[in-house]
Design an enzyme around this catalytic site. Structure first.
Site, PDB file in Angstrom:
ATOM      1  N   HIS A   1      46.969  37.161  43.868  1.00 17.94           N
ATOM      2  CA  HIS A   1      45.992  35.979  43.163  1.00 17.94           C
ATOM      3  C   HIS A   1      44.727  35.835  43.931  1.00 17.94           C
ATOM      4  O   HIS A   1      44.418  35.981  45.375  1.00 17.94           O
ATOM      5  CB  HIS A   1      46.538  34.708  43.277  1.00 17.94           C
ATOM      6  CG  HIS A   1      46.108  33.778  42.297  1.00 17.94           C
ATOM      7  ND1 HIS A   1      45.923  33.815  40.912  1.00 17.94           N
ATOM      8  CD2 HIS A   1      45.526  32.593  42.777  1.00 17.94           C
ATOM      9  CE1 HIS A   1      45.504  32.845  40.533  1.00 17.94           C
ATOM     10  NE2 HIS A   1      45.062  31.882  41.450  1.00 17.94           N
TER      11      HIS A   1
ATOM     12  N   SER B   1      42.058  31.451  37.292  1.00 23.63           N
ATOM     13  CA  SER B   1      43.238  30.585  37.673  1.00 23.63           C
ATOM     14  C   SER B   1      43.067  29.234  37.064  1.00 23.63           C
ATOM     15  O   SER B   1      42.980  29.281  35.720  1.00 23.63           O
ATOM     16  CB  SER B   1      43.087  30.332  39.221  1.00 23.63           C
ATOM     17  OG  SER B   1      44.378  29.772  39.647  1.00 23.63           O
TER      18      SER B   1
ATOM     19  N   GLU C   1      50.388  38.504  41.833  1.00 25.13           N
ATOM     20  CA  GLU C   1      49.840  37.233  41.912  1.00 25.13           C
ATOM     21  C   GLU C   1      50.407  36.294  43.032  1.00 25.13           C
ATOM     22  O   GLU C   1      49.755  35.775  43.689  1.00 25.13           O
ATOM     23  CB  GLU C   1      49.934  36.488  40.420  1.00 25.13           C
ATOM     24  CG  GLU C   1      49.182  37.209  39.316  1.00 25.13           C
ATOM     25  CD  GLU C   1      47.692  36.652  39.184  1.00 25.13           C
ATOM     26  OE1 GLU C   1      47.184  35.894  40.073  1.00 25.13           O
ATOM     27  OE2 GLU C   1      47.089  37.055  38.089  1.00 25.13           O
TER      28      GLU C   1
END
Length: 541
Positions: free
Chosen positions: A451, A230, A353
């Site tokens: 995610h 990320s 995600e």
């Protein structure tokens, strides 16, 4: 990168060799405590230019915690580039983690990831941690892990990111780092001759520290892989701009779910955000802010969320800045030209995600087709209706929020990652791509392959994730089998620059003919042009 004197100063000052005095009595009533050595086990000691370090032994590994890599960024050094530290006298204890960067924190955390921080927190946070099978001249490959957290949370001392599994299973030296977050790391003030991106100067200082010191821990300074997820993966790309052909800082890069679709603000745009922040605190300038205690600075983040949020977009109250000093191009571009182009890259994303941020949101669950269509127009313009229909048909029974989540996944993560793979492949540069597909049954399956879900598979350390609700219900046999496959691939890439290993299916480099992408699921399969339909849809914008 721009070759101006101010930038050269910042990069030179970031090239620190070592750390600070023993951390003790930090705000919040925490005092760093030395762990007592186990009976009969000799504590490992290393000699560095800054001084002597005494670590501990955990599970057969030598571990050094809370090692300072730059001067504490406090007082006059708040909102200044990372600076060298003079070192220490005698033997410094390195058996306790240093404080994490100040951040919003709630015990128990949220219903997806749980907690994402590691108390205590303090502004004096520029430390790193090292796990090694043995200090000395072994010259093992090195992995440097940069945590994510939306630029506002996380820590290199979180159990989730322990270097234990990689060090033991891969015979690697593993380093995790803390760096400035939130307002202390990302605000930009446009001061004369100064840049921004203080977080980036921290990370660069840490990498320089690793380059200069890791041999003492049994690591090879010429075989370093920088990995992150990320915001940490965006950091990895940004650090590629500091590469030099003569003596590169790192050789390989692993980018897990990099949000390369973020529009990095210009100086003027960043100053607008800073003005909003100053208004929240009733301050006129950075000089006044330097006198404000960090807990109050951090608390202003809550209102910054409200002032910067846009419907249908992932909330990011603080962002990097194209300051022309520390960062002058989009981070993805830094992996395509100059010395950054020579880095071996492993890049990937999770299939859903955006479900992480939106799937459990009641307001978004009530979104209408008209609301989502308006957001689709931001991406597709006059082709919004066609795009909406394509996303709707791809997920049978899709609600408007499902279309929105798939669009955000593509806008922010998948399509920019595919574009980077395409561009590197076109230039003959090494790149491997993956998509993580295994859904979690938690929350009735609404999160799917969200995610962050791949993280415990990457580290193969589910025992360290007991606080994470989104892992509930995963079948142990499937979970552990995929974790062993992924963990071994990451180790292979770090050691050799190639993620292949037996008995995994052949994982070819991504090229413009086959576009091989490894689909990581209960059955792992190499797929040709896995994102092809969506790549073509977005390319026709």
């Amino acid at each position: 990168m721009t070759d101006d004197p101010s930038r050269r100063n910042i990069l030179r000052n970031s090239g620190v060799l070592a750390g600070a005095a023993l951390i003790a009595g930090v705000p919040g009533g925490h005092t760093a405590q030395a762990a007592a050595p186990r009976a009969g086990v000799e504590s490992p000691v290393v000699e560095l230019p800054a001084g002597r370090l005494r670590g501990g032994t955990e599970g057969g590994l030598a571990v050094f915690k809370g090692v300072p890599y730059a001067a504490p960024p406090v007082g006059a050094l708040r909102w200044r580039p990372a600076q060298p530290h003079p070192g220490w006298q005698g033997t410094r204890d390195a058996t306790a983690f240093g404080p994490s960067a100040p951040q919003l924190y709630r015990e128990g955390g949220d219903q997806v990831l749980g907690t994402h921080g590691s108390p205590p927190f303090d502004e004096d946070c520029l430390t790193l941690n090292v796990w090694t099978p043995g200090a000395g001249g072994a010259k093992r490959p090195v992995m440097v892990w940069i945590h994510g957290g939306g630029f506002i949370s996380g820590s290199g001392s979180m159990p989730n990111y322990s270097g234990e599994t990689f060090a033991r299973n891969g015979d690697l030296v593993v380093v995790t780092i803390n760096y400035r977050l939130g307002p202390l790391g990302y605000l930009y003030f446009g001061e004369d001759g100064a840049g921004g991106n203080f977080w980036l100067t921290d990370q660069l200082a840490a990498l320089n520290w690793v380059r200069e010191n890791i041999a003492a821990f049994g690591g090879d300074p010429d075989n370093i892989t920088v990995a992150g997820q990320s915001g940490g993966a965006l950091s990895v790309a940004a650090l590629a701009g500091a590469q030099t052909k003569g003596r590169p800082l790192f050789r390989r890069a692993i980018l897990q779910s990099p949000p390369l679709g973020l529009k990095i603000p210009t100086r003027a745009e960043s100053l607008q955000r800073t003005a909003a922040y100053l208004d929240i605190l009733g301050a006129k300038n950075v000089a006044e802010l330097r006198a404000v205690p960090w807990p109050r600075l951090n608390a202003a983040t809550i209102e910054m969320f409200g002032r910067t949020a846009r419907w249908g977009y992932w909330s990011t109250p603080y962002l990097p800045v194209l300051d022309g000093v520390t960062l002058d191009r989009d981070p993805a571009d830094l992996l395509l030209s100059g010395a950054g182009a020579g880095i071996e890259v492993l890049i990937g994303w999770t299939r859903e995600e955006a479900n992480f941020a939106f799937a459990l949101s009641e307001p978004y669950a009530a979104a209408t087709r008209e609301q989502v269509l308006a957001r689709v127009r931001d991406t597709f313009g006059s082709r919004a209706e066609q795009a909406y229909t394509a996303y709707e048909e791809a997920r049978p029974g899709a609600r408007p929020v499902d279309v929105l989540m798939d669009l955000i996944t593509d806008d922010l993560f998948r399509m920019p990652a595919v574009a980077l793979a395409e561009q590197r492949a076109a230039r003959g540069r090494p790149v491997w791509a993956y998509q993580f597909n295994l859904p979690t049954p938690a929350h009735g399956g609404r999160l799917a392959a969200a995610h962050c879900l791949e993280l415990p598979f990457t580290f193969n350390n589910f025992d360290k994730w007991s606080q994470a609700p989104f892992l509930a219900g995963l079948a142990p046999r499937v979970r552990d089998g995929l974790a062993e496959t992924m963990h071994a691939s990451w180790i292979s890439f770090i050691r050799t620059g190639d993620p292949n290993h037996d008995p995994m299916p052949q994982w070819d480099r991504y090229d413009r003919e086959s576009r091989t992408t490894m689909a990581l699921d209960s059955v792992t399969t190499a797929v040709g042009d896995l994102a092809g339909y969506w790549r073509r849809l977005h390319q026709r914008r």
